[in-house]
Scaffold this motif. Structure first.
Motif, PDB file in Angstrom:
ATOM      1  N   MET A   1       1.151  -1.568  -0.063  1.00 37.05           N
ATOM      2  CA  MET A   1       0.111   0.045   0.209  1.00 37.05           C
ATOM      3  C   MET A   1       1.222   1.508  -0.178  1.00 37.05           C
ATOM      4  SD  MET A   1      -2.648   1.384   2.868  1.00 37.05           S
ATOM      5  CE  MET A   1      -3.717   3.276   2.589  1.00 37.05           C
ATOM      6  N   ALA A   2       0.212   2.376  -0.650  1.00 38.23           N
ATOM      7  CA  ALA A   2       1.077   3.369  -0.880  1.00 38.23           C
ATOM      8  C   ALA A   2       0.757   4.169   0.206  1.00 38.23           C
ATOM      9  CB  ALA A   2       0.590   4.224  -2.185  1.00 38.23           C
ATOM     10  N   ALA A   3       2.393   4.835   0.454  1.00 35.90           N
ATOM     11  CA  ALA A   3       2.010   5.652   1.762  1.00 35.90           C
ATOM     12  C   ALA A   3       1.404   6.788   2.044  1.00 35.90           C
ATOM     13  CB  ALA A   3       3.587   6.688   2.416  1.00 35.90           C
ATOM     14  N   ILE A   4       0.014   7.245   2.603  1.00 34.71           N
ATOM     15  CA  ILE A   4      -0.875   8.255   2.275  1.00 34.71           C
ATOM     16  C   ILE A   4      -0.274   9.321   2.708  1.00 34.71           C
ATOM     17  CG2 ILE A   4      -2.466   9.336   4.072  1.00 34.71           C
ATOM     18  CD1 ILE A   4      -3.193   6.477   3.201  1.00 34.71           C
ATOM     19  N   ARG A   5      -0.535  10.345   1.645  1.00 32.23           N
ATOM     20  CA  ARG A   5      -0.253  12.379   1.312  1.00 32.23           C
ATOM     21  C   ARG A   5      -1.486  12.303   2.470  1.00 32.23           C
ATOM     22  NH1 ARG A   5       2.473  13.269  -3.587  1.00 32.23           N
ATOM     23  NH2 ARG A   5       0.973  13.248  -5.367  1.00 32.23           N
ATOM     24  N   VAL A   6      -1.002  13.900   2.073  1.00 29.31           N
ATOM     25  CA  VAL A   6      -2.147  14.478   2.585  1.00 29.31           C
ATOM     26  C   VAL A   6      -1.487  16.234   2.328  1.00 29.31           C
ATOM     27  CG1 VAL A   6      -2.071  13.715   5.168  1.00 29.31           C
ATOM     28  CG2 VAL A   6      -0.900  15.787   5.183  1.00 29.31           C
ATOM     29  N   GLY A   7      -2.704  16.962   1.782  1.00 31.34           N
ATOM     30  CA  GLY A   7      -2.213  18.699   1.369  1.00 31.34           C
ATOM     31  C   GLY A   7      -3.371  19.432   2.108  1.00 31.34           C
ATOM     32  N   VAL A   8      -3.210  20.449   1.790  1.00 28.56           N
ATOM     33  CA  VAL A   8      -3.650  21.751   2.016  1.00 28.56           C
ATOM     34  C   VAL A   8      -4.038  22.123   0.787  1.00 28.56           C
ATOM     35  CG1 VAL A   8      -1.922  22.957   2.489  1.00 28.56           C
ATOM     36  CG2 VAL A   8      -4.205  23.850   3.612  1.00 28.56           C
ATOM     37  N   GLN A   9      -5.347  23.324   0.498  1.00 27.68           N
ATOM     38  CA  GLN A   9      -5.830  24.025  -0.480  1.00 27.68           C
ATOM     39  C   GLN A   9      -5.616  25.116   0.404  1.00 27.68           C
ATOM     40  OE1 GLN A   9      -9.686  23.578  -1.919  1.00 27.68           O
ATOM     41  NE2 GLN A   9      -9.225  24.106  -3.722  1.00 27.68           N
ATOM     42  N   LEU A  10      -5.176  26.037  -0.209  1.00 31.45           N
ATOM     43  CA  LEU A  10      -5.103  27.097   0.829  1.00 31.45           C
ATOM     44  C   LEU A  10      -5.860  28.289  -0.630  1.00 31.45           C
ATOM     45  CD1 LEU A  10      -2.140  28.290   1.269  1.00 31.45           C
ATOM     46  CD2 LEU A  10      -3.436  27.898   3.095  1.00 31.45           C
ATOM     47  N   GLN A  11      -7.582  29.079   0.141  1.00 30.14           N
ATOM     48  CA  GLN A  11      -8.030  30.002  -0.741  1.00 30.14           C
ATOM     49  C   GLN A  11      -7.642  31.146  -0.659  1.00 30.14           C
ATOM     50  OE1 GLN A  11     -11.770  29.195   2.179  1.00 30.14           O
ATOM     51  NE2 GLN A  11     -12.241  26.830   1.193  1.00 30.14           N
ATOM     52  N   ALA A  23       1.524  31.442   4.506  1.00 28.29           N
ATOM     53  CA  ALA A  23       0.738  30.506   4.322  1.00 28.29           C
ATOM     54  C   ALA A  23       1.748  29.373   3.865  1.00 28.29           C
ATOM     55  CB  ALA A  23      -0.910  30.776   4.445  1.00 28.29           C
ATOM     56  N   TRP A  24       1.225  29.259   2.658  1.00 29.25           N
ATOM     57  CA  TRP A  24       2.489  28.654   1.559  1.00 29.25           C
ATOM     58  C   TRP A  24       3.253  28.217   2.292  1.00 29.25           C
ATOM     59  CZ3 TRP A  24       1.326  32.277  -2.542  1.00 29.25           C
ATOM     60  CH2 TRP A  24       2.470  32.718  -3.071  1.00 29.25           C
ATOM     61  N   LEU A  25       4.080  29.131   2.601  1.00 26.06           N
ATOM     62  CA  LEU A  25       5.769  28.975   2.807  1.00 26.06           C
ATOM     63  C   LEU A  25       6.062  28.039   4.122  1.00 26.06           C
ATOM     64  CD1 LEU A  25       6.972  32.782   2.176  1.00 26.06           C
ATOM     65  CD2 LEU A  25       7.287  30.425   1.105  1.00 26.06           C
ATOM     66  N   ARG A  26       5.049  28.620   5.184  1.00 26.64           N
ATOM     67  CA  ARG A  26       4.316  27.595   6.679  1.00 26.64           C
ATOM     68  C   ARG A  26       4.263  26.235   6.488  1.00 26.64           C
ATOM     69  NH1 ARG A  26       1.400  30.176  11.894  1.00 26.64           N
ATOM     70  NH2 ARG A  26       1.683  28.238  12.948  1.00 26.64           N
ATOM     71  N   PHE A  27       3.257  26.144   5.781  1.00 25.84           N
ATOM     72  CA  PHE A  27       2.394  24.743   5.422  1.00 25.84           C
ATOM     73  C   PHE A  27       3.155  24.053   4.411  1.00 25.84           C
ATOM     74  CE2 PHE A  27      -1.803  26.798   6.380  1.00 25.84           C
ATOM     75  CZ  PHE A  27      -1.765  25.827   7.470  1.00 25.84           C
ATOM     76  N   ASP A  28       4.353  24.623   3.635  1.00 19.85           N
ATOM     77  CA  ASP A  28       5.721  23.881   3.441  1.00 19.85           C
ATOM     78  C   ASP A  28       6.703  23.494   4.012  1.00 19.85           C
ATOM     79  OD1 ASP A  28       7.171  22.849   0.492  1.00 19.85           O
ATOM     80  OD2 ASP A  28       8.373  24.610   0.695  1.00 19.85           O
ATOM     81  N   GLU A  29       6.900  24.223   5.510  1.00 24.37           N
ATOM     82  CA  GLU A  29       8.214  24.019   5.952  1.00 24.37           C
ATOM     83  C   GLU A  29       7.066  22.751   7.102  1.00 24.37           C
ATOM     84  OE1 GLU A  29      11.355  24.414   7.377  1.00 24.37           O
ATOM     85  OE2 GLU A  29      11.291  25.212   5.298  1.00 24.37           O
TER      86      GLU A  29
END
Length: 256
Positions: A1-11, A23-29
């Motif tokens: 089973m492939a590793a679960i991935r998670v993401g964020v959609q910033l509106q 926000a995107w810099l923080r979540f990438d970090e």
């Protein structure tokens, strides 16, 4: 089973661009696997005439300033950009990100965007036909242009849950598919996609299954994995509270 991935959609709405960039810099970090914006011209929530930023331009800046996460628009409306030109835009950003781009595509649905920006809205049927033709055109350009994507093609995400057409298009063309929770609804759509894969003779394992949730859904992640979700994307609006994403990341790390 492939590793679960998670993401964020910033509106990209109801905030300054400085706040959005932070926000995107923080979540990438923090280590999310994917970062997304959307493709609308007006806010979908709150003040419908509030601040809002265009999807592709925003995505290009986000892509240039992040280092870890894959990046994409969830999803681009095919109606808004010439598909042949979009293929070249995607190739360029694919190279600029060293292959971190995912090309999210959909038929489009926001009537106000179409009306106020001068696009013909048509019907759901005509927009879906336009989506399919556009994908075929994009993939064809990637075989012809002198500058081509790093891996020959950019991974394509198709967003939507229409069972007669959208999921058939996803079965034929998608590398990733996205729809919304909750788990029961998403699971049904996922099974329909599997059925379409069988009908078009496509390996269902070739399509990464992604699901969009709001922050309240972070408490029910195991339910989504149990029905086949492989990549969970949390929608987040200003002021971009990091707590749901921190919980999502902690859950991901426990799964791994």
């Amino acid at each position: 089973m492939a590793a679960i991935r998670v993401g964020v959609q910033l509106q990209p709405q109801q905030c300054s661009f400085t706040e959005y960039r932070a926000a995107w810099l923080r979540f990438d970090e923090l280590g999310v696997d994917s970062l997304w914006d959307w493709d609308h011209f007006f806010p979908l929530y709150g003040n419908r005439n509030g601040a809002h930023f265009e999807g592709w331009t925003t995505l290009a800046i986000m892509a240039a300033q992040t280092r870890r996460a894959t990046v994409g628009c969830l999803v681009l409306a095919m109606s808004y950009r010439n598909p042949a030109l979009l293929s070249a835009m995607a190739t360029t950003l694919d190279h600029a990100t060293d292959g971190r781009l995912i090309l999210g595509l959909g038929a489009g649905w926001a009537a106000r965007d179409y009306r106020e920006y001068g696009y013909g809205f048509g019907t759901a049927g005509t927009r879906l036909k336009n989506l399919e033709r556009g994908i075929e055109n994009i993939k064809d350009r990637w075989t012809k242009d002198n500058s081509r994507p790093l891996r020959g093609r950019v991974p394509i995400m198709i967003g939507g849950g229409g069972e007669k057409v959208t999921l058939r298009i996803a079965a034929q063309h998608a590398d990733l598919w996205n729809s919304f929770g909750p788990a029961g609804r998403w699971s049904h759509k996922n099974r329909v996609l599997d059925d379409w894969c069988a009908r078009v003779e496509r390996d269902p394992a070739a399509i990464e299954r992604t699901v969009s949730i709001d922050p309240s859904g972070v408490d029910r992640l195991d339910e989504l994995v149990e029905v086949g979700a492989q990549h969970i994307i949390c929608e987040l609006g200003a002021p971009f509270d990091p707590q749901p994403i921190e919980r999502l990341l902690a859950w991901r790390d426990r799964q791994r």
